[in-house]
Design a protein around this motif. Structure first.
Motif, mmCIF file in Angstrom:
data_model
loop_
_atom_site.group_PDB
_atom_site.id
_atom_site.type_symbol
_atom_site.label_atom_id
_atom_site.label_comp_id
_atom_site.label_asym_id
_atom_site.label_seq_id
_atom_site.Cartn_x
_atom_site.Cartn_y
_atom_site.Cartn_z
ATOM 1 N N ASP A 5 28.246 9.235 -17.399
ATOM 2 C CA ASP A 5 26.817 9.030 -17.176
ATOM 3 C C ASP A 5 26.392 9.587 -15.818
ATOM 4 O OD1 ASP A 5 26.846 7.619 -19.562
ATOM 5 O OD2 ASP A 5 26.844 5.649 -18.604
ATOM 6 N N ASP A 6 25.141 10.015 -15.744
ATOM 7 C CA ASP A 6 24.496 10.426 -14.493
ATOM 8 C C ASP A 6 25.185 11.600 -13.800
ATOM 9 O OD1 ASP A 6 22.411 8.341 -14.492
ATOM 10 O OD2 ASP A 6 24.131 6.993 -14.316
ATOM 11 N N VAL A 7 25.760 12.501 -14.572
ATOM 12 C CA VAL A 7 26.417 13.691 -14.028
ATOM 13 C C VAL A 7 25.394 14.822 -13.930
ATOM 14 C CG1 VAL A 7 28.150 15.482 -14.544
ATOM 15 C CG2 VAL A 7 28.711 13.060 -14.841
ATOM 16 N N ASN A 67 28.387 9.814 -12.100
ATOM 17 C CA ASN A 67 27.732 10.228 -10.853
ATOM 18 C C ASN A 67 28.406 11.426 -10.183
ATOM 19 O OD1 ASN A 67 25.804 8.031 -10.900
ATOM 20 N ND2 ASN A 67 27.524 6.726 -10.367
ATOM 21 N N VAL A 68 29.015 12.284 -10.949
ATOM 22 C CA VAL A 68 29.679 13.469 -10.405
ATOM 23 C C VAL A 68 28.668 14.604 -10.322
ATOM 24 C CG1 VAL A 68 31.456 15.221 -10.898
ATOM 25 C CG2 VAL A 68 31.955 12.787 -11.229
ATOM 26 N N ILE A 69 28.810 15.450 -9.288
ATOM 27 C CA ILE A 69 28.011 16.666 -9.164
ATOM 28 C C ILE A 69 28.963 17.843 -9.274
ATOM 29 C CG2 ILE A 69 26.531 18.057 -7.665
ATOM 30 C CD1 ILE A 69 25.567 15.400 -6.419
ATOM 31 N N LEU A 70 28.636 18.770 -10.175
ATOM 32 C CA LEU A 70 29.424 19.986 -10.368
ATOM 33 C C LEU A 70 28.564 21.160 -9.923
ATOM 34 C CD1 LEU A 70 30.579 18.787 -13.828
ATOM 35 C CD2 LEU A 70 32.162 19.265 -11.978
ATOM 36 N N GLY A 71 28.917 21.752 -8.780
ATOM 37 C CA GLY A 71 28.116 22.814 -8.172
ATOM 38 C C GLY A 71 28.189 24.124 -8.929
ATOM 39 N N THR A 72 27.305 25.029 -8.577
ATOM 40 C CA THR A 72 27.201 26.330 -9.220
ATOM 41 C C THR A 72 28.542 27.055 -9.260
ATOM 42 O OG1 THR A 72 24.932 26.527 -8.450
ATOM 43 C CG2 THR A 72 26.020 28.559 -9.111
#
Length: 198
Positions: free
Chosen positions: A100-102, A134-139
């Motif tokens: 959730d919330d990625v 809540n993970v962020i996967l950058g460009t």
């Protein structure tokens, strides 16, 4: 999941686009977000896939890929409020689970290691990453294999990850450095080329 549950999830997806994309001003504009089309199509395709309608699910996924440049295998499990920003060239593999919330930026790959390794795995083994909440996967981040990315982690732009990432960890690729001009021409080619250039 019931039809009502799916609609509730899709409404939530729509609101997330408004909340996380500052260029979108309202629900109507959010509905035109290309990655939202891919996400909604995936939600339907995944439902068909889990009910045994694999070919129909694959056809939907292929249609979405052609329309949006986002490739999500119908077997992948995506959590609530997943936001795919821009969407272009995002790839999410069959046994991948996204929490959730990625937030997923463009050119992210959540993939397998490769057929030479994966064909040797026992049937039913996971080949793709599990991404926590809540993970962020950058460009252009690439996460390969049956690794786990813990909750609240950040995978930075251009980072290549093939080992587990503990919760809250930041995995960052090297940052560009400034150099003076006047280097030999062959250095210029090496400095501007990327893996995609070949």
């Amino acid at each position: 999941m019931t039809g009502t549950g799916l609609l509730r999830l899709m409404r939530e997806d729509l609101r997330v686009v408004v909340e996380r994309d500052p260029s979108v001003h309202g629900l109507l504009e959010a509905a035109l977000h290309p990655a939202l089309t891919a996400l909604w199509t995936h939600r339907v395709a995944h439902r068909l896939h889990t009910r045994g309608h694999r070919m129909t699910a694959r056809l939907l996924a292929r249609w979405a890929r052609r329309l949006t440049a986002v490739e999500i295998h119908p077997g992948a499990v995506l959590g609530r409020r997943v936001f795919i920003d821009h969407g272009a060239a995002v790839v999410i593999g069959e046994t991948c689970t996204v929490g959730d919330d990625v937030t997923i930026y463009h050119q992210v790959t959540l993939g397998a290691v490769g057929w030479w390794s994966d064909n040797a795995r026992p049937e039913g083994d996971r080949r793709h990453p599990v991404v926590g909440r809540n993970v962020i996967l950058g460009t252009n981040a690439t996460v390969l294999g049956p690794v786990t990315v813990g909750d609240d982690a950040v995978i930075g732009a251009q980072a290549l990850v093939n080992k587990d990432v503990p919760p809250g960890m930041r995995m960052l690729a090297a940052t560009a450095t400034a150099r003076t001009s006047g280097r030999p021409a062959e250095d210029v080619v090496a400095s501007i080329a990327s893996a995609g250039s070949w």
